[in-house]
Each structure stands twice: as structure tokens, then as C-alpha cells.
Write a protein that holds these residues in place. Sequence first.
Motif, PDB file in Angstrom:
ATOM      1  N   ARG A 231       0.842  -1.200   0.000  1.00  0.00           N
ATOM      2  CA  ARG A 231       0.000   0.000   0.000  1.00  0.00           C
ATOM      3  C   ARG A 231       0.873   1.244   0.000  1.00  0.00           C
ATOM      4  N   LEU A 232       0.482   2.187  -0.813  1.00  0.00           N
ATOM      5  CA  LEU A 232       1.197   3.459  -0.901  1.00  0.00           C
ATOM      6  C   LEU A 232       0.589   4.438   0.104  1.00  0.00           C
ATOM      7  N   VAL A 233       1.423   4.872   1.055  1.00  0.00           N
ATOM      8  CA  VAL A 233       1.010   5.909   1.999  1.00  0.00           C
ATOM      9  C   VAL A 233       1.577   7.232   1.489  1.00  0.00           C
TER      10      VAL A 233
ATOM     11  N   PHE B 221      -3.175   8.491   3.481  1.00  0.00           N
ATOM     12  CA  PHE B 221      -2.286   9.646   3.685  1.00  0.00           C
ATOM     13  C   PHE B 221      -1.615   9.539   5.041  1.00  0.00           C
ATOM     14  N   GLY B 222      -0.343   9.888   5.088  1.00  0.00           N
ATOM     15  CA  GLY B 222       0.419   9.844   6.329  1.00  0.00           C
ATOM     16  C   GLY B 222       0.748  11.246   6.793  1.00  0.00           C
ATOM     17  N   GLU B 223       0.524  11.504   8.087  1.00  0.00           N
ATOM     18  CA  GLU B 223       0.822  12.817   8.655  1.00  0.00           C
ATOM     19  C   GLU B 223       1.720  12.665   9.878  1.00  0.00           C
ATOM     20  N   ASN B 224       2.529  13.704  10.121  1.00  0.00           N
ATOM     21  CA  ASN B 224       3.508  13.651  11.216  1.00  0.00           C
ATOM     22  C   ASN B 224       3.155  14.504  12.420  1.00  0.00           C
ATOM     23  N   TYR B 225       2.254  15.461  12.232  1.00  0.00           N
ATOM     24  CA  TYR B 225       1.969  16.405  13.323  1.00  0.00           C
ATOM     25  C   TYR B 225       0.482  16.414  13.624  1.00  0.00           C
ATOM     26  N   VAL B 226       0.145  16.279  14.910  1.00  0.00           N
ATOM     27  CA  VAL B 226      -1.254  16.097  15.299  1.00  0.00           C
ATOM     28  C   VAL B 226      -2.110  17.298  14.880  1.00  0.00           C
TER      29      VAL B 226
ATOM     30  N   ALA C 136     -13.101  13.989   1.162  1.00  0.00           N
ATOM     31  CA  ALA C 136     -12.989  12.701   0.480  1.00  0.00           C
ATOM     32  C   ALA C 136     -12.770  11.594   1.518  1.00  0.00           C
ATOM     33  N   PRO C 137     -13.331  10.419   1.274  1.00  0.00           N
ATOM     34  CA  PRO C 137     -13.251   9.323   2.253  1.00  0.00           C
ATOM     35  C   PRO C 137     -11.892   8.640   2.230  1.00  0.00           C
ATOM     36  N   VAL C 138     -10.860   9.342   2.653  1.00  0.00           N
ATOM     37  CA  VAL C 138      -9.521   8.767   2.645  1.00  0.00           C
ATOM     38  C   VAL C 138      -9.179   8.217   4.028  1.00  0.00           C
ATOM     39  N   GLU C 139      -8.114   7.432   4.096  1.00  0.00           N
ATOM     40  CA  GLU C 139      -7.667   6.866   5.376  1.00  0.00           C
ATOM     41  C   GLU C 139      -6.408   7.623   5.803  1.00  0.00           C
ATOM     42  N   TRP C 140      -6.348   7.951   7.081  1.00  0.00           N
ATOM     43  CA  TRP C 140      -5.200   8.702   7.593  1.00  0.00           C
ATOM     44  C   TRP C 140      -4.358   7.826   8.503  1.00  0.00           C
ATOM     45  N   HIS C 141      -3.060   7.900   8.329  1.00  0.00           N
ATOM     46  CA  HIS C 141      -2.139   7.203   9.217  1.00  0.00           C
ATOM     47  C   HIS C 141      -1.278   8.240   9.930  1.00  0.00           C
ATOM     48  N   PHE C 142      -0.959   7.969  11.171  1.00  0.00           N
ATOM     49  CA  PHE C 142      -0.041   8.857  11.877  1.00  0.00           C
ATOM     50  C   PHE C 142       1.333   8.218  11.849  1.00  0.00           C
ATOM     51  N   ILE C 143       2.342   8.967  11.353  1.00  0.00           N
ATOM     52  CA  ILE C 143       3.668   8.370  11.163  1.00  0.00           C
ATOM     53  C   ILE C 143       4.758   9.119  11.913  1.00  0.00           C
ATOM     54  N   GLY C 144       4.425  10.183  12.620  1.00  0.00           N
ATOM     55  CA  GLY C 144       5.447  11.024  13.227  1.00  0.00           C
ATOM     56  C   GLY C 144       5.664  10.747  14.703  1.00  0.00           C
ATOM     57  N   ALA C 145       6.617  11.488  15.269  1.00  0.00           N
ATOM     58  CA  ALA C 145       6.873  11.391  16.709  1.00  0.00           C
ATOM     59  C   ALA C 145       5.597  11.791  17.453  1.00  0.00           C
TER      60      ALA C 145
END
Length: 228
Positions: A29-31, A53-58, A70-79
Motif C-alpha cells: 500500500r502506498l502511503v 495519507f500519512g501525517e507527522n503532526y497532530v 474525500a473518504p480517505v484513510e489517515w495514518h499517523f507516522i510522526g513522533a
Amino acid sequence: MELQANLDAIRQRIIATCNDCGREPASVRLVAVSKLQPAAAVIEAASAGQQVFGENYVQELLAKQEEVSAPVEWHFIGALQSNKVKYLQGKVGLIHSVDRLSLAQEISRQWGKAGEVAEILIEVHLGDETSKAGVAVAEVETLVRQIAELPNLRIRGLMALPPYCENPEEVRPYFRQLRQLAQQLAALKLPGVSMDELSMGMSHDFAVAIEEGATLVRVGTAIFGARS
Ligand SMILES: *Cc1c(COP(=O)(O)O)cnc(C)c1O
């Protein structure tokens, strides 16, 4: 338009790499790492078919989610600081960056309050300098055993941010090490622990990561261009 072309090129490369190494393209899967990119870029990528989509900051993640319908999925990837965990509950499908027990305890607590189960990856520190985040290789098993005891959590696999190397071939041993670690941990057959996800590989080295077993590749600049 450029974004569409970038996404197409990356998808093609994922498919070609999978074909070359005998993997199913659907197993990767492409994040799209959209940190420091405007919501408009996410909306454009979503309309070009990008789903994760991957995000690093809350704060940035929450603000962007308000703007993206849009009905996308979010992943948290940061500190991640424990005191910010409560804001992520209900907002993310996967947290890639769990590297300590106290953080996992807070995730367990917040997801439990909502009657939900959090999906997490354990971030492993490979190499010495680049990043301070991640649990040391020698301590991964202990941490995984401790976190596996917590309710409302599922450990889905491992994540790593290996040192940056100009030549992606030089990163290969780190990717391989992460896969072998995951195999060792899977063999423990701990309840609540499946090692089916390997989050590794970024813009310049995702093809090598796929060859070494990545199931989630985190690609930012190759999709969106440089971050402002
Ligand atoms: C920024 C970031 C990425 C994406 O890096 P690119 O080189 O832009 O592809 C991937 N993973 C993590 C954890 C990041 O912080």
C-alpha cells in the motif's frame, strides 16, 4: 497534473517492482506522506485515486482533516507525545510510530474509552544517528511482549526510518533486518500481535524496501514535490 503524473509513475514502479520480485502488487500500500503540504494537495491526490495519507503532526492532521471531505484513510507516522494521543482517537486507521510502553498505554486507554481497538506498528530504531525515534533492536521483543498485554490494541507489524543513503542499495540491509525481526516476533505467536505489516521505504528507496518485503511505503516528496 504533475501530482497525477507523479502518482501514476510511483504506482507503475510499485507494480513493476512487485512483478520483478514475485510479489502481489496489492500486497503493497502506498502511503502518501502529506506533512507540510496543503489540504488542496491531499484533495488533488485523493481525486487521483490515492487512498491513504500519512501525517507527522497532530495539529496539522486535524486541521487538514477538516478540509478534506474525500473518504480517505489517515495514518499517523510522526513522533507522538502521549498527551496528544487523545486527539488522534477516531481520526487515524494506523499509528506507525509507537516506540515506548507509556505511549502504548495511553493509546490503549484512549481507544478503550471509545470502545475501540487501535491498530499500531512498533517503530524500530535501525542504524545509529539519523533518527532518535524508535525502540532499539535489542529491546523490541520486550516492548512487544509488554504492549501485547494491553487491551484495546493490536500490533500489526513494524516500522522503521533507516539512515538516509544516497544509494538505496545501502539501505537494503536495514530493510532486511526489519523483515527478519518481524519474522522472529511473529514466531512468538503472541496474542494480539500479527506481524503482517512492514512500514519501510520512502521516496528514494521504496523499490528496495518492496523487494525486502515492505507492505506500506511512505512516500512524500516523490508525490507532492518538496515540502515548504
Ligand atoms: C517525511 C516522512 C516520509 C516521507 O519522506 P519522503 O522522502 O518525502 O518520501 C516518510 N516517513 C516518515 C516517517 C516521514 O517523516
